[in-house]
Design an enzyme around this catalytic site. Structure first.
Site, PDB file in Angstrom:
ATOM      1  N   CYS A   1       0.825  -1.295  -0.067  1.00 35.77           N
ATOM      2  CA  CYS A   1       0.092   0.016  -0.099  1.00 35.77           C
ATOM      3  C   CYS A   1       0.996   1.231   0.023  1.00 35.77           C
ATOM      4  O   CYS A   1       2.126   1.198   0.064  1.00 35.77           O
ATOM      5  CB  CYS A   1      -0.931   0.066   1.277  1.00 35.77           C
ATOM      6  SG  CYS A   1      -0.082   0.093   2.688  1.00 35.77           S
TER       7      CYS A   1
ATOM      8  N   CYS B   1       3.707   1.923   2.343  1.00 34.34           N
ATOM      9  CA  CYS B   1       5.024   1.270   2.418  1.00 34.34           C
ATOM     10  C   CYS B   1       5.958   2.221   1.675  1.00 34.34           C
ATOM     11  O   CYS B   1       7.071   1.924   1.845  1.00 34.34           O
ATOM     12  CB  CYS B   1       4.753  -0.279   1.551  1.00 34.34           C
ATOM     13  SG  CYS B   1       3.644  -1.140   2.406  1.00 34.34           S
TER      14      CYS B   1
ATOM     15  N   ASP C   1      11.167  26.593 -33.341  1.00 32.69           N
ATOM     16  CA  ASP C   1      12.187  26.770 -34.247  1.00 32.69           C
ATOM     17  C   ASP C   1      11.623  26.606 -35.676  1.00 32.69           C
ATOM     18  O   ASP C   1      10.395  25.889 -35.813  1.00 32.69           O
ATOM     19  CB  ASP C   1      13.098  25.816 -34.206  1.00 32.69           C
ATOM     20  CG  ASP C   1      14.160  25.714 -35.173  1.00 32.69           C
ATOM     21  OD1 ASP C   1      14.744  26.821 -35.787  1.00 32.69           O
ATOM     22  OD2 ASP C   1      14.448  24.546 -35.844  1.00 32.69           O
TER      23      ASP C   1
ATOM     24  N   ASP D   1      15.183  21.378 -33.092  1.00 34.49           N
ATOM     25  CA  ASP D   1      15.931  20.067 -33.553  1.00 34.49           C
ATOM     26  C   ASP D   1      17.325  20.110 -33.637  1.00 34.49           C
ATOM     27  O   ASP D   1      17.991  19.174 -33.570  1.00 34.49           O
ATOM     28  CB  ASP D   1      15.283  19.716 -34.883  1.00 34.49           C
ATOM     29  CG  ASP D   1      15.811  20.716 -35.993  1.00 34.49           C
ATOM     30  OD1 ASP D   1      15.764  21.996 -35.674  1.00 34.49           O
ATOM     31  OD2 ASP D   1      16.280  20.124 -37.123  1.00 34.49           O
TER      32      ASP D   1
ATOM     33  N   ASP E   1      19.568  24.764 -31.138  1.00 34.45           N
ATOM     34  CA  ASP E   1      18.385  24.833 -30.346  1.00 34.45           C
ATOM     35  C   ASP E   1      18.722  24.537 -28.898  1.00 34.45           C
ATOM     36  O   ASP E   1      17.895  24.606 -28.038  1.00 34.45           O
ATOM     37  CB  ASP E   1      17.285  23.987 -30.920  1.00 34.45           C
ATOM     38  CG  ASP E   1      16.880  24.646 -32.191  1.00 34.45           C
ATOM     39  OD1 ASP E   1      16.861  25.861 -32.491  1.00 34.45           O
ATOM     40  OD2 ASP E   1      16.566  24.071 -33.258  1.00 34.45           O
TER      41      ASP E   1
END
Length: 787
Positions: free
Chosen positions: A19, A22, A443, A649, A653
């Site tokens: 549970c 724990c 971009d 990408d 960037d």
């Protein structure tokens, strides 16, 4: 100068957690080991992540020992091993074990339930059993069957719950053990020592003890089976990797297990076979189906020198491939690791839940004790049985399993579904951050556009020849990796123009290049670069601006300080860019473009796509400042400001991706960009942006639903179980129905989380792959352009 201590980290498989309470106990045990910096435990994945100072006393053995001392099992996870398959097998084995325990408990508890409750529901049956069997014999039979239930299928509750109580850290097992044990003990006294109880208090509750254990075992069984389905995304990724490879040994081929293949080996892949490893084609030609990576249904031609990815399908010719990555280093393995890391992440909201549930079980035991003594003192006669029934009902109904599962179950299913839709969460907290994004900055080149520009036009100044200018310009650009440079080089090559050696080459960041060709000084780039070097481009500007208004990029060429030509390069917009921008605007999100391109070109692309705001002619180092300016504009002094995501990408960037609240890397980009981002779009498609935000919002909404149900359930049912309404002649909750309600609560949370598996993407990646089960990304193995 003070140096930061070096840190190490490890992932542990945790066993025995039942549970939410724990989770905090295991975290506290790990955090108490000297040198540990942080410890995070996930109930749904049953894993712990620990970071510690290498100079401290923490070691893997010390961590395992600390978890064992807290009453749980632990073992280090080894990345090279097939831990996913191992964990899946362990969960399947646990589900089978729970199935057997439940079957035995049901067979033993059903007669007890029918004998006791059947007599209450059917008076004639009660009288017949009393007359022909006798009350004492009935109670003895119920005692025997119930004792077998508790000692057999229910034994774990008492062993684990008792141990937790002895350590002063009661958990769910403790609640069940105390509740069922109290009902059994009281009934045993009534059966064998009735004189110890007043006549009006001589009742048995064997059916409550037996049915409680049976129902909780049923709940755990169904929960284990459902949790097994949450790892479906990881299982699918693992299944894509072939288990054997055909390796060349001299002139012979040897069929080897994939674990025995090494980097540098050469493997042969026949038509119709999956490629077993990452590598480079050494010989042969074929078409490879990479839809599991890119979502694109059309196979890609592969010839000598091309990279191939493990798990993709060789459709036609035979390929000879030299291995570059195996095991945990393959693209597929890294993708699986990203998904697994995201599934094991702990969102900020979970920390609050863990702190509450850590104190919840002791609080419930205190409430049960207060309930018992309150009914004993003020309850109607017979008070003792009523006090016992209500105290046991409180213990059973208040198990915090649902609270502990509410967040991690939704994260597991949500991130798995995101992977199916081509979205990888590299950092788990991005799942929560994306929900609050109010602005998305893109971009342009390689992100909104395909990143594969082509030269479409060229205008010359008086006194210059086209072939000479194009050949010299291409020679200078050949040393650049920019997509625009590649377009000019490709145009010269298509016209059969020879390449010429270049000296003094220099790339001018965000502006262009320069170099010397056959004794001539060439300067190639944007208009601002020409202005900085005193080159007059007035005679070519009108043509360049017309191209820019049409969405093309104008590249000027100066030879020996004189404007010689202007070239138009067009980078086609990705097919899904417009639909992606429209989906973001429909979701109330502002869109921005940040690009180093010409202002006219950027605005033309923005008009076509419907982008709200444009920042053009931005140098690479200026992108970070542009992101910061946008964040400050969104903040407006408000703590609850909308967040900003940046999508890019290229290498240039990466700083902006790191500076944004959420960095989103396009899949076909560079490894540097991917490492700086917290979210990766597998197929390199901007449609993944609204898709990622939508799955984030759906997952967080699912978590809120789960937490609302779990907390409201306990708030509503604990008073009912305690008999607060019974004192006012209202209804009460028996221990049997309390056990059923507790099991239902956990099942509701698990079932609600599993609904995320049916989440539909708001924007299809391609017409042919609207809802694919994507499994990977070429971004992890291929380079890309920058803008």
């Amino acid at each position: 100068m003070k140096t930061e201590p070096q840190t190490a980290s490890i992932e542990l498989a945790i066993e025995g957690m039942s549970c939410a309470s724990c989770v905090k106990r295991v975290e506290n045990a790990l955090a108490a080991v000297p040198g540990v910096r942080s410890a995070s435990v996930n109930l749904a994945t049953e894993r712990a992540r620990v970071a510690w100072d290498q100079a401290g006393a923490a070691t893997a053995d010390a961590l395992v020992a600390a978890v064992a001392k807290a009453g749980y099992g632990a073992r280090p996870l080894v990345p090279e091993n097939d831990e996913t398959a191992r964990q899946a097998a362990a969960r399947e084995q646990e589900a089978r074990r729970l199935g057997r325990r439940f079957a035995v408990a049901l067979a033993l508890s059903l007669p007890v339930f029918l004998l006791e409750m059947g007599g209450h529901l059917v008076p004639a049956l009660h009288h017949a059993l009393d007359a022909y069997v006798g009350l004492e014999r009935l109670w003895l039979l119920q005692w025997l069957l119930t004792s077998l239930v508790l000692a057999g299928p229910g034994r774990d509750f008492f062993l684990k719950g008792g141990a937790a109580l002895a350590r002063g850290g009661p958990d769910m097992n403790s609640l069940v053990a105390v509740g069922a044990g109290s009902a059994w003990l009281y009934s045993t006294v009534a059966t064998f020592m009735p004189d110890w109880l007043p006549p009006e208090a001589r009742h048995v509750y064997f059916e409550a003890a037996a049915v409680i254990v049976t129902l909780i075992l049923l709940g755990r069984l169904l929960e284990a089976r459902a949790k097994g389905r949450t790892g479906a995304a990881i299982a699918r990724l693992a299944s894509l990797q072939p288990r054997r490879a055909r390796v060349l040994r001299g002139d012979d081929t040897v069929d080897l297990p994939i674990e025995d293949v090494r980097s540098g080996d050469v493997v042969r892949i026949r038509p119709g076979e999956k490629i077993p490893v990452d590598g480079v084609v050494r010989d042969g030609a074929s078409f490879v189906d990479e839809s599991m990576i890119t979502g694109e249904p059309v196979p890609v031609e592969k010839t000598a020198g091309d990279a191939v990815t493990g798990g993709t399908l060789n459709t036609q010719g035979t390929l000879t491939v030299q291995v570059t990555h195996t095991g945990a280093d393959t693209a597929l393995a890294r993708i699986a690791r990203m998904v697994q890391d995201a599934q094991g992440a702990k969102l900020p909201i979970q920390s609050l839940v863990d702190r509450i549930t850590y104190r919840f079980v002791p609080a419930i035991m205190a409430i049960a004790a207060v309930t018992f003594f309150a009914w004993l003192a003020w309850g109607p006669s017979p008070a003792l049985p009523q006090a016992l029934v209500h105290a046991v009902a409180v213990l059973i109904v208040a198990c915090p399993c649902a609270m502990g599962l509410a967040t991690p179950m939704s994260i597991m299913v949500g991130t798995g579904r995101a992977a199916d839709l081509g979205v990888l969460f590299r950092q788990g907290d991005a799942l929560q951050s994306l929900r609050d994004v109010g602005t998305v900055a893109f971009d342009k080149t390689g992100t909104l556009t395909q990143g594969k520009p082509a030269m479409t036009d060229m205008a010359l100044a008086a006194g210059f020849r086209r072939d000479d200018v194009l050949a010299w310009t291409a020679s200078v650009q050949a040393a650049s990796e920019h997509p625009i440079a590649s377009a000019i080089v490709a145009a010269a090559r298509a016209e059969g123009l020879p390449a010429t050696s270049v000296s003094g080459f220099q790339a001018i960041s965000g502006a262009g290049v320069q170099g010397e060709v056959q004794g001539r000084q060439l300067l190639v780039g944007a208009e601002r670069l020409m202005g900085e070097h005193g080159v007059d481009v007035a005679g070519l500007r009108d043509r360049a601006e017309n191209w820019a208004r049409a969405g093309k990029t104008a590249i000027y060429v100066a030879i020996d300080g004189v404007a010689a030509a202007v070239m138009a390069v067009e980078d086609p917009v990705r097919p899904t860019s417009a639909a992606s921008i429209a989906a973001l605007r429909a979701a109330g999100i502002r869109t921005v473009m940040i690009t180093g391109d010409n202002r006219h070109t950027a605005q033309a692309v923005a008009r076509v796509l419907g982008i709200d705001e444009v920042h053009a002619e931005v140098l690479p180092e200026g992108k970070v400042q542009a992101v910061r300016d946008l964040r400050q504009g969104d903040a407006a002094g408000a703590a609850g400001r909308p967040l900003l995501a940046f999508v890019g990408d290229g290498i240039n960037d990466a700083p902006a991706l790191a500076a944004a609240d959420v960095g989103i890397a396009i899949g076909t980009g560079t490894d540097v960009a991917i490492d700086a981002a917290s979210v990766v779009l597998m197929a390199g498609d901007p449609a993944g942006v609204p898709r990622a935000i939508a799955i984030s919002r759906a997952t967080l909404a699912n978590i809120r639903q789960n937490l609302f149900w779990a907390f409201v359930y306990n708030v509503a049912l604990i008073p009912l179980a305690a008999g607060a309404l019974a004192l006012l002649h209202g209804p009460s909750l028996s221990p049997v129905f309390a056990a059923a309600a507790m099991a239902l609560s956990s099942l509701f949370v698990v079932g609600n989380a599993l609904r995320l598996r049916t989440f539909r993407a708001p924007v299809p990646a391609t017409p042919a792959a609207a809802d694919r089960s994507g499994h990977g990304t070429s971004t992890l193995i291929a380079g890309g352009g920058a803008s």
